[in-house]
Design a protein around this motif. Structure first.
Motif, PDB file in Angstrom:
ATOM      1  N   GLY A   1       0.819  -1.213   0.000  1.00 20.12           N
ATOM      2  CA  GLY A   1       0.000   0.000   0.000  1.00 20.12           C
ATOM      3  C   GLY A   1       0.852   1.261   0.000  1.00 20.12           C
ATOM      4  N   VAL A   2       1.944   1.247   0.767  1.00 18.91           N
ATOM      5  CA  VAL A   2       2.813   2.426   0.841  1.00 18.91           C
ATOM      6  C   VAL A   2       3.614   2.569  -0.450  1.00 18.91           C
ATOM      7  CG1 VAL A   2       4.648   3.596   2.135  1.00 18.91           C
ATOM      8  CG2 VAL A   2       2.897   2.302   3.373  1.00 18.91           C
ATOM      9  N   VAL A   3       4.012   1.452  -1.049  1.00 15.61           N
ATOM     10  CA  VAL A   3       4.704   1.514  -2.345  1.00 15.61           C
ATOM     11  C   VAL A   3       3.811   2.262  -3.332  1.00 15.61           C
ATOM     12  CG1 VAL A   3       5.456   0.164  -4.358  1.00 15.61           C
ATOM     13  CG2 VAL A   3       6.167  -0.544  -2.059  1.00 15.61           C
ATOM     14  N   LYS A   4       2.518   1.911  -3.330  1.00 14.84           N
ATOM     15  CA  LYS A   4       1.591   2.579  -4.244  1.00 14.84           C
ATOM     16  C   LYS A   4       1.425   4.057  -3.867  1.00 14.84           C
ATOM     17  CE  LYS A   4      -2.876   2.594  -6.420  1.00 14.84           C
ATOM     18  NZ  LYS A   4      -4.304   2.358  -6.231  1.00 14.84           N
ATOM     19  N   ALA A   5       1.267   4.329  -2.580  1.00 15.95           N
ATOM     20  CA  ALA A   5       1.098   5.720  -2.118  1.00 15.95           C
ATOM     21  C   ALA A   5       2.295   6.582  -2.518  1.00 15.95           C
ATOM     22  CB  ALA A   5       0.906   5.746  -0.603  1.00 15.95           C
ATOM     23  N   PHE A   6       3.475   5.956  -2.572  1.00 19.42           N
ATOM     24  CA  PHE A   6       4.710   6.683  -2.918  1.00 19.42           C
ATOM     25  C   PHE A   6       4.977   6.685  -4.427  1.00 19.42           C
ATOM     26  CE2 PHE A   6       7.382   6.340   1.283  1.00 19.42           C
ATOM     27  CZ  PHE A   6       6.407   7.033   1.951  1.00 19.42           C
ATOM     28  N   SER A   7       4.083   6.097  -5.244  1.00 19.51           N
ATOM     29  CA  SER A   7       4.428   5.834  -6.646  1.00 19.51           C
ATOM     30  C   SER A   7       4.633   7.100  -7.482  1.00 19.51           C
ATOM     31  CB  SER A   7       3.367   4.931  -7.291  1.00 19.51           C
ATOM     32  OG  SER A   7       2.090   5.526  -7.181  1.00 19.51           O
ATOM     33  N   ALA A   8       4.125   8.248  -7.006  1.00 20.29           N
ATOM     34  CA  ALA A   8       4.301   9.480  -7.787  1.00 20.29           C
ATOM     35  C   ALA A   8       5.347  10.413  -7.184  1.00 20.29           C
ATOM     36  CB  ALA A   8       2.966  10.211  -7.901  1.00 20.29           C
ATOM     37  N   THR A   9       6.084   9.945  -6.176  1.00 22.30           N
ATOM     38  CA  THR A   9       7.060  10.855  -5.555  1.00 22.30           C
ATOM     39  C   THR A   9       8.231  11.103  -6.508  1.00 22.30           C
ATOM     40  OG1 THR A   9       8.409  11.305  -3.607  1.00 22.30           O
ATOM     41  CG2 THR A   9       8.423   9.043  -4.370  1.00 22.30           C
ATOM     42  N   PRO A  10       8.656  12.361  -6.654  1.00 20.06           N
ATOM     43  CA  PRO A  10       9.803  12.633  -7.522  1.00 20.06           C
ATOM     44  C   PRO A  10      11.119  12.168  -6.899  1.00 20.06           C
ATOM     45  CG  PRO A  10       8.988  14.672  -6.517  1.00 20.06           C
ATOM     46  CD  PRO A  10       8.030  13.592  -6.133  1.00 20.06           C
ATOM     47  N   LYS A  11      11.110  11.957  -5.585  1.00 23.10           N
ATOM     48  CA  LYS A  11      12.366  11.600  -4.918  1.00 23.10           C
ATOM     49  C   LYS A  11      12.101  10.710  -3.703  1.00 23.10           C
ATOM     50  CE  LYS A  11      15.743  14.781  -5.174  1.00 23.10           C
ATOM     51  NZ  LYS A  11      16.549  15.979  -4.823  1.00 23.10           N
ATOM     52  N   LEU A  12      12.837   9.594  -3.631  1.00 19.25           N
ATOM     53  CA  LEU A  12      12.708   8.688  -2.480  1.00 19.25           C
ATOM     54  C   LEU A  12      14.029   8.656  -1.705  1.00 19.25           C
ATOM     55  CD1 LEU A  12      11.225   6.437  -0.825  1.00 19.25           C
ATOM     56  CD2 LEU A  12      12.126   4.786  -2.492  1.00 19.25           C
ATOM     57  N   VAL A  13      13.940   8.919  -0.395  1.00 22.84           N
ATOM     58  CA  VAL A  13      15.114   8.869   0.483  1.00 22.84           C
ATOM     59  C   VAL A  13      15.056   7.582   1.305  1.00 22.84           C
ATOM     60  CG1 VAL A  13      16.249   9.962   2.464  1.00 22.84           C
ATOM     61  CG2 VAL A  13      15.280  11.383   0.645  1.00 22.84           C
ATOM     62  N   ASN A  14      16.201   6.923   1.436  1.00 25.39           N
ATOM     63  CA  ASN A  14      16.305   5.638   2.131  1.00 25.39           C
ATOM     64  C   ASN A  14      17.324   5.793   3.263  1.00 25.39           C
ATOM     65  OD1 ASN A  14      17.186   3.040   2.843  1.00 25.39           O
ATOM     66  ND2 ASN A  14      17.963   2.543   0.783  1.00 25.39           N
ATOM     67  N   ILE A  15      16.821   5.806   4.508  1.00 30.00           N
ATOM     68  CA  ILE A  15      17.702   5.941   5.680  1.00 30.00           C
ATOM     69  C   ILE A  15      17.576   4.667   6.508  1.00 30.00           C
ATOM     70  CG2 ILE A  15      18.113   7.196   7.840  1.00 30.00           C
ATOM     71  CD1 ILE A  15      17.021   9.712   6.488  1.00 30.00           C
ATOM     72  N   ASP A  16      18.696   3.955   6.664  1.00 30.02           N
ATOM     73  CA  ASP A  16      18.595   2.641   7.293  1.00 30.02           C
ATOM     74  C   ASP A  16      19.926   2.238   7.923  1.00 30.02           C
ATOM     75  OD1 ASP A  16      17.457   0.184   8.011  1.00 30.02           O
ATOM     76  OD2 ASP A  16      18.036  -0.768   6.129  1.00 30.02           O
ATOM     77  N   HIS A  17      19.874   1.165   8.711  1.00 26.63           N
ATOM     78  CA  HIS A  17      21.103   0.641   9.339  1.00 26.63           C
ATOM     79  C   HIS A  17      21.253  -0.867   9.130  1.00 26.63           C
ATOM     80  CE1 HIS A  17      19.263  -1.020  13.228  1.00 26.63           C
ATOM     81  NE2 HIS A  17      18.245  -0.618  12.506  1.00 26.63           N
ATOM     82  N   HIS A  18      20.453  -1.458   8.232  1.00 30.21           N
ATOM     83  CA  HIS A  18      20.559  -2.895   7.961  1.00 30.21           C
ATOM     84  C   HIS A  18      21.640  -3.180   6.906  1.00 30.21           C
ATOM     85  CE1 HIS A  18      16.470  -2.676   9.701  1.00 30.21           C
ATOM     86  NE2 HIS A  18      16.737  -3.884  10.137  1.00 30.21           N
ATOM     87  N   GLY A  19      22.500  -4.121   7.210  1.00 28.64           N
ATOM     88  CA  GLY A  19      23.596  -4.468   6.305  1.00 28.64           C
ATOM     89  C   GLY A  19      23.109  -5.010   4.971  1.00 28.64           C
TER      90      GLY A  19
END
Lengths: 326, 326
Positions: free
Chosen positions: B96-114
């Motif tokens: 659902g969130v993938v779809k909600a984000f489908s029109a975003t011009p920019k996606l930021v990914n902040i994480d700590h998983h290897g």
């Protein structure tokens, strides 16, 4: 009455033969602060006796220096300076240690208990400190005394165990800054946390299972208690230290504001170990009624048995304390 | 591939409409880092949507801002910037969130998983950080974004829960320095620790009792496991979040090097949640065999049922991993 740590550091520097102790039935803060100070002063070249009335419990024997701790043998120590750590009253160092210290020209009292009257020749009682180990760390810094990995291990365990792994309200910014310094110096705190919190003998699971099956609630589920009998101790072959942290399972229930474990002692007495989760409920006040004491959120007392009657008397007083919330 | 936090702060500053999410089945770090960032950016004057595929579990609803978190309704968000926190793969933000984000011009990914491949337009994956919440704190500092008590509450819970109250080996000096700053700013960390670790519903005691009665050992008491069935969940009226930390009781036994809870899901699948206590035993490797993943010391996977067969297959692979110690 409180002297600055600098003055205690000077007294240590002036002494050659030093003895260090802590309270009877030593916990992580008692043993950790003791060994942290002892190992540092030995590195400094002092002749240091580490003495405890009761032996180091099995769950803490991993601490470096444990093997050098002696117990009183009735003799009087020939020393220049004696230091009592984490011990709210002089008597709580134990009868044997009181005698061993009877010829000391100077007694230093370093503690964080609010009930400490400031006994001894030099007293530094800092109730804002969550652990005696934290005061000892600052003493070593103030004195410029050696801090190596073995010293850090002991002081970390003292601080971590006396703050419930940094969860108690006594934890302050200095606590976290000290641990940051320890980590920067290379201390493996995760290994120590595993040894403190994830290294219980399998028989402890039997104790915990019994507690979950037998614990009783009262005062609208705001009080939980459990009677630990001599029979169960024999059945699971309980060792000193096995009950460490067991009460946390009761405390973790959302409705609980106070909880107690009643432990049947060999002499027929009953030891009540109580915890509060609400600053308005003072378990120390309840324990004082039975000749005990401690901190407002963690206190203990000894009652006459049998265990059911002792529990009933204590719980009745505790319920009065909890009812003050109504 | 990793961009500095400064660049992410600049992208945030340039955007007006921002959406922030985290992974499905959100835990303390997911919700805490999400709400910490969201509340700060709202104070900054941004129009911020907090969106999670699954609702905030009941044990975390005390976090300030929880009531503003929405779930996907099938619509596509009209935003300038989307941020995914604590989420190892793009898919784990949820369909659902993938779809909600489908029109975003920019996606930021902040994480700590290897295992994070660095998806998105701007990625900052810092495996040296014990929690996404710690990275978010540094992002707010770098960006000069507002940090008030509500932000601190969320980020403290993120950091505290993902480090097992500062016990995991991922905990570093920066972690403790951040908490020291929070305490100096007046944060009541003890209250939050009570809410995180000492506020379990009474029904959780029923789960824990069942676990202690039913858990099984193998590989010379080095592996412990427990099957959490749909029947037990119904019997105790289990809620999401009730199993949080339950596995720690198994992990706390000294002989144990790895432990697993197998949870029977409504769709007949079985979720394995595994923990290691020994850096040489990598539970992530075992979970990968079954299409799962995670950290070396904490990982999960989904297997086909029935639960006894799933447990048998997983435990057999885990035993191979543990036998490498021999």
């Amino acid at each position: 009455m409180n002297v600055p740590l600098k003055e205690i550091a000077d007294a240590i520097r002036a002494a050659s033969r030093i003895a260090v102790t802590a309270h009877v039935r030593p916990d992580g803060d008692a043993v950790g602060s003791l060994l942290g100070l002892v190992l540092s002063l030995r590195s400094l070249g002092k002749q240091v006796t580490a003495i405890l009335e009761d032996s180091v419990p099995s769950n803490l024997t991993f601490l470096p220096g444990t093997e050098t701790v002696i117990q009183p043998d009735g003799s009087v120590l020939d020393i220049d300076l004696a230091i009592a750590l984490d011990t709210a009253t002089h008597e709580r160092i134990g009868e044997g240690v009181v005698k061993a210290f009877s010829a000391t020209p100077k007694l230093v009292n370093i503690d964080h208990h609010g009930t400490n009257p400031g006994y001894g020749d030099l007293a530094h009682v800092d109730t804002s400190s969550p652990a005696a180990g934290q005061i000892v760390y600052d003493l070593l810094v103030v004195g410029g005394f050696p801090i190596d990995d073995a010293v850090r291990q002991n002081l970390f365990v003292a601080i971590s165990t006396d703050t419930g792994s940094f969860q108690f309200s006594s934890t302050n910014a200095r606590t976290h800054r000290i641990v940051a310094e320890m980590l920067e110096a290379g201390l493996d705190t995760a290994r120590l946390a595993t040894l403190c919190y994830q290294s219980f003998p399998k028989r402890r699971i039997d104790l915990q299972r019994a507690m979950l099956n037998e614990m009783a609630f009262r005062a609208g589920d705001r009080i939980a208690s459990w009677n630990l009998t001599q029979k169960l101790m024999r059945d699971v072959r309980m060792q000193p230290g096995d009950t460490e942290g067991l009460i946390d399972t009761m405390r973790s229930i959302d409705s609980i504001v106070a909880c107690v474990i009643f432990e049947e002692l060999e002499n027929g007495k009953v030891r009540a170990s109580s915890r509060s989760k609400d600053a308005r409920v003072n378990v120390s006040n309840v324990c004082v009624l039975f000749g005990g004491g401690g901190h407002p959120m963690a206190a203990g007392a000894r009652l006459c048995g049998p265990i059911e009657e002792a529990a009933s008397r204590f719980l009745s007083a505790l319920e009065d304390e909890v009812r003050r919330l109504d």
